[in-house]
Write a protein that holds these residues in place. Structure first.
Motif, PDB file in Angstrom:
ATOM      1  N   SER A 130       0.863  -1.285  -0.057  1.00 57.76           N
ATOM      2  CA  SER A 130       0.064   0.056   0.082  1.00 57.76           C
ATOM      3  C   SER A 130       0.948   1.187   0.272  1.00 57.76           C
ATOM      4  O   SER A 130       1.925   1.180   0.789  1.00 57.76           O
ATOM      5  N   LEU A 131       0.478   2.240  -0.927  1.00 65.37           N
ATOM      6  CA  LEU A 131       0.915   3.543  -0.870  1.00 65.37           C
ATOM      7  C   LEU A 131      -0.059   4.487  -0.823  1.00 65.37           C
ATOM      8  O   LEU A 131      -0.659   4.754  -1.760  1.00 65.37           O
ATOM      9  N   LEU A 132      -0.180   5.280   0.385  1.00 64.81           N
ATOM     10  CA  LEU A 132      -1.389   6.232   0.728  1.00 64.81           C
ATOM     11  C   LEU A 132      -0.531   7.478   0.696  1.00 64.81           C
ATOM     12  O   LEU A 132       0.395   7.791   1.520  1.00 64.81           O
ATOM     13  N   ILE A 133      -0.801   8.590  -0.143  1.00 64.99           N
ATOM     14  CA  ILE A 133      -0.271   9.844  -0.151  1.00 64.99           C
ATOM     15  C   ILE A 133      -1.371  10.646   0.381  1.00 64.99           C
ATOM     16  O   ILE A 133      -2.500  10.839  -0.279  1.00 64.99           O
ATOM     17  N   SER A 134      -0.961  11.459   1.234  1.00 61.89           N
ATOM     18  CA  SER A 134      -2.179  12.486   2.084  1.00 61.89           C
ATOM     19  C   SER A 134      -1.424  13.976   1.756  1.00 61.89           C
ATOM     20  O   SER A 134      -0.552  14.515   2.362  1.00 61.89           O
ATOM     21  N   ARG A 135      -2.012  14.522   0.771  1.00 61.73           N
ATOM     22  CA  ARG A 135      -1.444  15.885   0.665  1.00 61.73           C
ATOM     23  C   ARG A 135      -1.830  16.900   1.643  1.00 61.73           C
ATOM     24  O   ARG A 135      -0.782  17.884   2.103  1.00 61.73           O
ATOM     25  N   THR A 139       1.965  13.939   4.086  1.00 61.24           N
ATOM     26  CA  THR A 139       2.476  12.513   4.499  1.00 61.24           C
ATOM     27  C   THR A 139       2.268  11.555   3.766  1.00 61.24           C
ATOM     28  O   THR A 139       1.363  11.471   2.969  1.00 61.24           O
ATOM     29  N   VAL A 140       3.143  10.434   3.748  1.00 57.97           N
ATOM     30  CA  VAL A 140       3.224   9.433   2.980  1.00 57.97           C
ATOM     31  C   VAL A 140       3.109   8.318   3.849  1.00 57.97           C
ATOM     32  O   VAL A 140       4.034   8.207   4.754  1.00 57.97           O
ATOM     33  N   TYR A 141       2.031   7.148   3.467  1.00 60.34           N
ATOM     34  CA  TYR A 141       2.085   5.955   4.340  1.00 60.34           C
ATOM     35  C   TYR A 141       2.477   4.639   3.309  1.00 60.34           C
ATOM     36  O   TYR A 141       1.831   4.551   2.373  1.00 60.34           O
ATOM     37  N   LEU A 142       3.610   4.271   3.713  1.00 56.77           N
ATOM     38  CA  LEU A 142       4.127   3.312   2.932  1.00 56.77           C
ATOM     39  C   LEU A 142       4.294   1.712   3.581  1.00 56.77           C
ATOM     40  O   LEU A 142       5.021   1.702   4.780  1.00 56.77           O
ATOM     41  N   GLY A 151       6.427  19.926   1.690  1.00 58.54           N
ATOM     42  CA  GLY A 151       5.413  20.379   0.629  1.00 58.54           C
ATOM     43  C   GLY A 151       6.089  19.986  -0.767  1.00 58.54           C
ATOM     44  O   GLY A 151       5.369  19.305  -1.595  1.00 58.54           O
ATOM     45  N   ALA A 152       7.243  20.515  -1.061  1.00 57.08           N
ATOM     46  CA  ALA A 152       7.850  20.320  -2.135  1.00 57.08           C
ATOM     47  C   ALA A 152       8.099  18.875  -2.589  1.00 57.08           C
ATOM     48  O   ALA A 152       7.765  18.098  -3.677  1.00 57.08           O
ATOM     49  N   ALA A 153       8.387  18.031  -1.493  1.00 56.95           N
ATOM     50  CA  ALA A 153       8.602  16.433  -1.688  1.00 56.95           C
ATOM     51  C   ALA A 153       7.369  15.782  -1.748  1.00 56.95           C
ATOM     52  O   ALA A 153       7.122  14.898  -2.724  1.00 56.95           O
ATOM     53  N   ILE A 154       6.169  16.098  -1.276  1.00 54.89           N
ATOM     54  CA  ILE A 154       5.134  15.570  -1.449  1.00 54.89           C
ATOM     55  C   ILE A 154       4.485  15.707  -2.812  1.00 54.89           C
ATOM     56  O   ILE A 154       3.717  15.032  -3.371  1.00 54.89           O
ATOM     57  N   GLU A 155       4.601  16.986  -3.337  1.00 59.07           N
ATOM     58  CA  GLU A 155       4.370  17.147  -4.554  1.00 59.07           C
ATOM     59  C   GLU A 155       4.877  16.493  -6.004  1.00 59.07           C
ATOM     60  O   GLU A 155       4.677  15.986  -6.621  1.00 59.07           O
ATOM     61  N   LYS A 231      -2.673   5.322  -3.690  1.00 57.82           N
ATOM     62  CA  LYS A 231      -3.980   5.862  -3.071  1.00 57.82           C
ATOM     63  C   LYS A 231      -3.344   7.431  -3.102  1.00 57.82           C
ATOM     64  O   LYS A 231      -2.463   7.546  -2.234  1.00 57.82           O
ATOM     65  N   MET A 232      -4.261   8.265  -3.456  1.00 60.15           N
ATOM     66  CA  MET A 232      -3.910   9.605  -2.957  1.00 60.15           C
ATOM     67  C   MET A 232      -5.153  10.379  -2.570  1.00 60.15           C
ATOM     68  O   MET A 232      -6.206  10.243  -2.875  1.00 60.15           O
TER      69      MET A 232
END
Length: 233
Positions: A130-135, A139-142, A151-155, A231-232
């Motif tokens: 699972s890879l969940l990205i929360s803008r 936060t990213v859940y791996l 912020g730049a990394a999540i984008e 998932k985003m």
């Protein structure tokens, strides 16, 4: 089905090697200790020699001669006590040597096992369920592991995830263009590469980040995860 069987076989082999190694170490040290103790002089040899002098020279009657024999007897006792203490010290040192050699063998096999496991991971890549990205939370859940990103990394990660959903490989310029909202031809390849580097640095674990964000030569960057686990929100 072959992978678990192989893993069990390797585990049995490692256990057998560890057991044989420990037995070999103990046997070698036992033999060395036996030879060492066998070649040490008898603790009572000096006392026996002094006793022989007493018996063979029963005509020694002067105070000086008797005093000399008493000193020799005391020296023999001191020598015996010293040699006994040496035996104890040698025995303790042999025990320490055994423990250290066994520990070294265990650590060596552990390191070899970890290196083998790392090689398997490098060959197979990270198994991500699972890879969940929360803008909103950056936060990213791996695999249920939480990583706080800038912020730049999540984008950057979102751009890579969207590209992975479309089976696209993005160059550094294309990544910079999507993030900055400009045309890719107006963007520098190095700018996108810098974003990838910052994303990997933010993830922290170098091996994991290198395997998660793959660099395909002369093509660009992509996430090495299945599309259906992304998932985003």
């Amino acid at each position: 089905m072959l992978e678990p069987i192989s893993s069990v076989t390797e585990s049995h082999k490692s256990g057998r090697v560890l057991t044989l190694g420990i037995v070999a170490i103990v046997l070698i040290l036992l033999i060395a200790a036996g030879l060492l103790f066998a070649n040490l002089p008898d603790a009572n040899a000096f006392n026996a020699r002094v006793e022989t002098i007493f018996v063979e020279n029963d005509n020694l009657t002067s105070n000086a001669e008797i005093k000399l024999l008493e000193i020799l007897a005391q020296s023999g006792t001191a020598f015996s006590d010293t040699l006994t203490s040496y035996r104890v010290v040698i025995f303790v040192l042999m025990l320490f040597a055994t423990a250290l050699l066994v520990a070294s063998l265990v650590f060596l096999l552990t390191i070899l096992g970890l290196n083998r496991r790392m090689s398997e991971i490098e060959k197979q890549g990270i198994q991500i369920s699972s890879l969940l990205i929360s803008r909103a939370e950056n936060t990213v859940y791996l695999n249920n592991m939480e990583f706080k990103l800038t912020g730049a990394a999540i984008e950057t990660l979102c751009v890579l995830a969207e590209a992975r959903l479309d089976d696209d490989v993005l160059s550094g310029a294309e990544i910079e263009g999507v993030v900055s909202g400009r045309n890719a031809v107006d963007c520098d390849e190095a700018a996108g590469a810098t974003r990838i580097k910052r994303l990997r640095d933010t993830l922290g674990n170098q091996m994991m980040s290198e395997l998660l964000v793959k660099n395909i030569a002369r093509k660009g960057y992509m996430l090495s995860v299945p599309r259906d686990v992304i998932k985003m929100v």
